[in-house]
Design a protein around this motif. Sequence first.
Motif, PDB file in Angstrom:
ATOM      1  N   ASN A 180      -5.738  -5.539   8.708  1.00 34.40           N
ATOM      2  CA  ASN A 180      -4.660  -4.713   8.153  1.00 34.40           C
ATOM      3  C   ASN A 180      -5.004  -4.289   6.720  1.00 34.40           C
ATOM      4  OD1 ASN A 180      -2.282  -3.595   7.238  1.00 34.40           O
ATOM      5  ND2 ASN A 180      -0.973  -5.287   7.886  1.00 34.40           N
ATOM      6  N   PHE A 181      -5.399  -5.267   5.913  1.00 34.99           N
ATOM      7  CA  PHE A 181      -5.718  -4.996   4.509  1.00 34.99           C
ATOM      8  C   PHE A 181      -6.916  -4.045   4.379  1.00 34.99           C
ATOM      9  CE2 PHE A 181      -7.775  -5.883   0.471  1.00 34.99           C
ATOM     10  CZ  PHE A 181      -6.708  -5.863  -0.408  1.00 34.99           C
ATOM     11  N   LEU A 182      -7.958  -4.297   5.160  1.00 37.62           N
ATOM     12  CA  LEU A 182      -9.174  -3.473   5.069  1.00 37.62           C
ATOM     13  C   LEU A 182      -8.918  -2.036   5.520  1.00 37.62           C
ATOM     14  CD1 LEU A 182     -11.867  -6.014   6.364  1.00 37.62           C
ATOM     15  CD2 LEU A 182     -11.505  -5.207   4.008  1.00 37.62           C
ATOM     16  N   ILE A 183      -8.152  -1.862   6.592  1.00 38.46           N
ATOM     17  CA  ILE A 183      -7.845  -0.512   7.070  1.00 38.46           C
ATOM     18  C   ILE A 183      -7.010   0.239   6.036  1.00 38.46           C
ATOM     19  CG2 ILE A 183      -6.526   0.804   8.778  1.00 38.46           C
ATOM     20  CD1 ILE A 183      -9.223  -0.061   9.772  1.00 38.46           C
ATOM     21  N   HIS A 184      -6.011  -0.423   5.465  1.00 41.50           N
ATOM     22  CA  HIS A 184      -5.208   0.198   4.396  1.00 41.50           C
ATOM     23  C   HIS A 184      -6.096   0.642   3.235  1.00 41.50           C
ATOM     24  CE1 HIS A 184      -1.063   0.060   5.551  1.00 41.50           C
ATOM     25  NE2 HIS A 184      -1.067  -1.238   5.818  1.00 41.50           N
ATOM     26  N   THR A 185      -6.993  -0.266   2.832  1.00 46.72           N
ATOM     27  CA  THR A 185      -7.890   0.044   1.714  1.00 46.72           C
ATOM     28  C   THR A 185      -8.806   1.211   2.042  1.00 46.72           C
ATOM     29  OG1 THR A 185      -7.866  -2.300   1.063  1.00 46.72           O
ATOM     30  CG2 THR A 185      -9.615  -0.913   0.148  1.00 46.72           C
ATOM     31  N   ALA A 186      -9.351   1.223   3.244  1.00 44.83           N
ATOM     32  CA  ALA A 186     -10.265   2.292   3.657  1.00 44.83           C
ATOM     33  C   ALA A 186      -9.551   3.642   3.727  1.00 44.83           C
ATOM     34  CB  ALA A 186     -10.893   1.955   5.006  1.00 44.83           C
ATOM     35  N   VAL A 187      -8.364   3.659   4.329  1.00 41.78           N
ATOM     36  CA  VAL A 187      -7.605   4.913   4.449  1.00 41.78           C
ATOM     37  C   VAL A 187      -7.240   5.445   3.071  1.00 41.78           C
ATOM     38  CG1 VAL A 187      -5.411   5.910   5.211  1.00 41.78           C
ATOM     39  CG2 VAL A 187      -6.714   4.450   6.754  1.00 41.78           C
ATOM     40  N   LEU A 188      -6.761   4.552   2.195  1.00 43.60           N
ATOM     41  CA  LEU A 188      -6.390   4.987   0.843  1.00 43.60           C
ATOM     42  C   LEU A 188      -7.603   5.514   0.086  1.00 43.60           C
ATOM     43  CD1 LEU A 188      -4.119   5.208  -1.236  1.00 43.60           C
ATOM     44  CD2 LEU A 188      -4.678   2.888  -1.989  1.00 43.60           C
ATOM     45  N   ALA A 189      -8.747   4.843   0.230  1.00 45.48           N
ATOM     46  CA  ALA A 189      -9.969   5.288  -0.458  1.00 45.48           C
ATOM     47  C   ALA A 189     -10.426   6.652   0.061  1.00 45.48           C
ATOM     48  CB  ALA A 189     -11.074   4.249  -0.271  1.00 45.48           C
ATOM     49  N   ILE A 190     -10.379   6.830   1.383  1.00 46.71           N
ATOM     50  CA  ILE A 190     -10.783   8.122   1.976  1.00 46.71           C
ATOM     51  C   ILE A 190      -9.876   9.246   1.495  1.00 46.71           C
ATOM     52  CG2 ILE A 190     -10.922   9.415   4.143  1.00 46.71           C
ATOM     53  CD1 ILE A 190     -11.785   6.779   5.491  1.00 46.71           C
ATOM     54  N   LEU A 191      -8.586   9.003   1.520  1.00 44.84           N
ATOM     55  CA  LEU A 191      -7.633  10.043   1.104  1.00 44.84           C
ATOM     56  C   LEU A 191      -7.741  10.329  -0.390  1.00 44.84           C
ATOM     57  CD1 LEU A 191      -4.503   8.982   3.177  1.00 44.84           C
ATOM     58  CD2 LEU A 191      -6.049  10.885   3.612  1.00 44.84           C
ATOM     59  N   TYR A 192      -7.912   9.268  -1.182  1.00 44.18           N
ATOM     60  CA  TYR A 192      -8.022   9.474  -2.634  1.00 44.18           C
ATOM     61  C   TYR A 192      -9.248  10.305  -2.970  1.00 44.18           C
ATOM     62  CZ  TYR A 192      -7.729   8.431  -7.611  1.00 44.18           C
ATOM     63  OH  TYR A 192      -7.614   8.549  -8.966  1.00 44.18           O
ATOM     64  N   LYS A 193     -10.335  10.034  -2.291  1.00 39.51           N
ATOM     65  CA  LYS A 193     -11.584  10.759  -2.567  1.00 39.51           C
ATOM     66  C   LYS A 193     -11.542  12.184  -2.045  1.00 39.51           C
ATOM     67  CE  LYS A 193     -16.613  10.474  -2.018  1.00 39.51           C
ATOM     68  NZ  LYS A 193     -17.744   9.692  -1.464  1.00 39.51           N
ATOM     69  N   SER A 194     -10.906  12.406  -0.888  1.00 44.32           N
ATOM     70  CA  SER A 194     -10.982  13.714  -0.224  1.00 44.32           C
ATOM     71  C   SER A 194      -9.877  14.679  -0.627  1.00 44.32           C
ATOM     72  CB  SER A 194     -10.976  13.528   1.296  1.00 44.32           C
ATOM     73  OG  SER A 194      -9.807  12.853   1.713  1.00 44.32           O
ATOM     74  N   ILE A 195      -8.669  14.170  -0.911  1.00 41.85           N
ATOM     75  CA  ILE A 195      -7.565  15.113  -1.148  1.00 41.85           C
ATOM     76  C   ILE A 195      -6.780  14.862  -2.434  1.00 41.85           C
ATOM     77  CG2 ILE A 195      -7.267  15.518   1.327  1.00 41.85           C
ATOM     78  CD1 ILE A 195      -4.781  13.726   1.217  1.00 41.85           C
ATOM     79  N   HIS A 196      -7.115  13.834  -3.205  1.00 39.01           N
ATOM     80  CA  HIS A 196      -6.309  13.517  -4.388  1.00 39.01           C
ATOM     81  C   HIS A 196      -6.284  14.673  -5.385  1.00 39.01           C
ATOM     82  CE1 HIS A 196      -5.568  11.577  -8.404  1.00 39.01           C
ATOM     83  NE2 HIS A 196      -4.547  11.107  -7.704  1.00 39.01           N
ATOM     84  N   LYS A 197      -7.453  15.188  -5.746  1.00 33.95           N
ATOM     85  CA  LYS A 197      -7.515  16.291  -6.714  1.00 33.95           C
ATOM     86  C   LYS A 197      -6.887  17.558  -6.149  1.00 33.95           C
ATOM     87  CE  LYS A 197     -11.611  14.639  -9.179  1.00 33.95           C
ATOM     88  NZ  LYS A 197     -13.016  14.945  -9.563  1.00 33.95           N
TER      89      LYS A 197
ATOM     90  N   PHE B 243       0.820  -1.217   0.000  1.00 33.72           N
ATOM     91  CA  PHE B 243       0.000   0.000   0.000  1.00 33.72           C
ATOM     92  C   PHE B 243       0.854   1.266   0.000  1.00 33.72           C
ATOM     93  CE2 PHE B 243      -3.383  -2.904   1.112  1.00 33.72           C
ATOM     94  CZ  PHE B 243      -4.506  -2.322   0.525  1.00 33.72           C
ATOM     95  N   LEU B 244       2.046   1.197   0.558  1.00 33.97           N
ATOM     96  CA  LEU B 244       2.952   2.340   0.520  1.00 33.97           C
ATOM     97  C   LEU B 244       3.310   2.681  -0.925  1.00 33.97           C
ATOM     98  CD1 LEU B 244       4.895   4.378   1.872  1.00 33.97           C
ATOM     99  CD2 LEU B 244       6.578   2.540   1.997  1.00 33.97           C
ATOM    100  N   MET B 245       3.702   1.665  -1.703  1.00 29.53           N
ATOM    101  CA  MET B 245       4.033   1.892  -3.112  1.00 29.53           C
ATOM    102  C   MET B 245       2.799   2.324  -3.903  1.00 29.53           C
ATOM    103  SD  MET B 245       7.285   1.399  -3.564  1.00 29.53           S
ATOM    104  CE  MET B 245       7.628   2.069  -1.925  1.00 29.53           C
ATOM    105  N   LEU B 246       1.646   1.766  -3.570  1.00 29.74           N
ATOM    106  CA  LEU B 246       0.409   2.133  -4.257  1.00 29.74           C
ATOM    107  C   LEU B 246       0.043   3.590  -3.974  1.00 29.74           C
ATOM    108  CD1 LEU B 246      -1.962   1.212  -6.002  1.00 29.74           C
ATOM    109  CD2 LEU B 246      -3.116   0.444  -3.920  1.00 29.74           C
ATOM    110  N   PHE B 247       0.230   4.010  -2.735  1.00 24.95           N
ATOM    111  CA  PHE B 247      -0.057   5.402  -2.361  1.00 24.95           C
ATOM    112  C   PHE B 247       0.823   6.359  -3.173  1.00 24.95           C
ATOM    113  CE2 PHE B 247       0.099   9.260   0.037  1.00 24.95           C
ATOM    114  CZ  PHE B 247      -1.117   9.353   0.694  1.00 24.95           C
ATOM    115  N   ILE B 248       2.125   6.091  -3.216  1.00 24.50           N
ATOM    116  CA  ILE B 248       3.047   6.951  -3.976  1.00 24.50           C
ATOM    117  C   ILE B 248       2.696   6.910  -5.464  1.00 24.50           C
ATOM    118  CG2 ILE B 248       5.466   7.294  -4.621  1.00 24.50           C
ATOM    119  CD1 ILE B 248       6.251   6.167  -1.915  1.00 24.50           C
ATOM    120  N   TYR B 249       2.333   5.730  -5.964  1.00 27.14           N
ATOM    121  CA  TYR B 249       1.983   5.576  -7.383  1.00 27.14           C
ATOM    122  C   TYR B 249       0.774   6.430  -7.760  1.00 27.14           C
ATOM    123  CZ  TYR B 249       0.634   3.254 -11.742  1.00 27.14           C
ATOM    124  OH  TYR B 249       0.295   2.990 -13.041  1.00 27.14           O
ATOM    125  N   LEU B 250      -0.220   6.471  -6.874  1.00 28.12           N
ATOM    126  CA  LEU B 250      -1.457   7.196  -7.175  1.00 28.12           C
ATOM    127  C   LEU B 250      -1.322   8.699  -6.989  1.00 28.12           C
ATOM    128  CD1 LEU B 250      -4.116   4.854  -5.516  1.00 28.12           C
ATOM    129  CD2 LEU B 250      -3.658   5.136  -7.958  1.00 28.12           C
TER     130      LEU B 250
END
Length: 430
Positions: A123-140, A15-22
Amino acid sequence: MDYFNNLSYLISHIFLMLFIYLFIPRRYSKTASRMIYLISFLLLCCADILKLNIFPDSDLCYLLVTIFQIIVTQSTGLFLASKISSKVLFLGLSASNYTIIGSVTASILYLYTHNIPISLAGNFLIHTAVLAILYKSIHKIWLRQYERADSKGWWELCLIPSFFYCSFSCFAFFPHTLQEEPHNIPGILCLMITMLISYIVMLRYIESDSKRQDIYWKNVLFESYIKGLEDQYYLVEQSEKNIRILRHDIRHYIGMINQLLDEGKYGEIRNITTHITAAADDSRIVKHCDNLIVNSIISKLMEQAGSLQIRVNLELQIPRKIPVNHYELAAVIANLFENAIICVKNFEKENRSIDIRIRCSDECLLIQMKNECREELVFHPVTGLPKSRKGTDHGLGMQSILAFSEKIDGNIDCFLENGIFWIIFFAKFS
């Protein structure tokens, strides 16, 4: 337990690499970027084996390996980013913090359930939830901030994720783990929530402040544009007044010319026609280019230069319709023109001169300005633009043209040669 920690860290690294990738725009192709991400991921996993399996009881090994992993993570973002700046470092540090949340969640679940599948699933679900929240709220919001030329203040902001990371490490991993100090769990849960909220609030505040600054400078530009229109309106009024006077007096001139023709005084007739021509020229409105917005700004600055007895050699070819934003182009020209005026206004009268050449078409844009400069300029090592004496990275004109250049993928060449300052901007449109 080693088996559980290895899998928990592996999930976090994914998820660390995925976060940086996105969140970080890349300079390389997708294939090349993915290979680099894979190499970084493998380095992180190998380092985990070293500190979790080979030397599990060595605090020194844990510390050194963690420092190595931090360097690998931050280097990956900086190496792949399309533009290297403090913003990339901020994002890389933030990514490390968010992936810690998943690891901490897994440790807490394992502490209470002693069930490895449930803990890893959490662990997997929390990572997914945090990434989804951040992508939706602050990505743009993040991408808009990343594309902005101004990086001032982001080095200081990097302290926020750095201290969050240190706090997480001290609470959950080093020198004591959560399994050893379970009373730290309420504190670290509050810290996780605080971090999640603070990042969202902070980036939205930065976005709001950026919009406020954009509105302020647009208002400054509009004010200058309106003043330029007012000046042109005044010139039109004066021209109409002069034409009415000339039309009223023309019959008297005709009478004088007829009288002088009868008397054969042709030299006096020439003087009268010269006077009429001069009066007509005085009524003519100067039009620098066909673009109304740029013309109004240039007209005002030409008036300002004239009041300071500055000679301006102006060559403008800007049509009514251009392939770039009218107001942004006008702002760039105005800022650079004003910088040149400020530079030469205190010189001797014979040395107060500015050369401006601007051409814009559907194919390309060229801006070339030069003026005498007696200052010792220091050029920024990255942008190549002169540093402001006021302490900021660049002056307003430089910031303006840099942001404009990055937006339309232009090139800037800026240098001081034989006491003459040159700035050349070129952009080719597809």
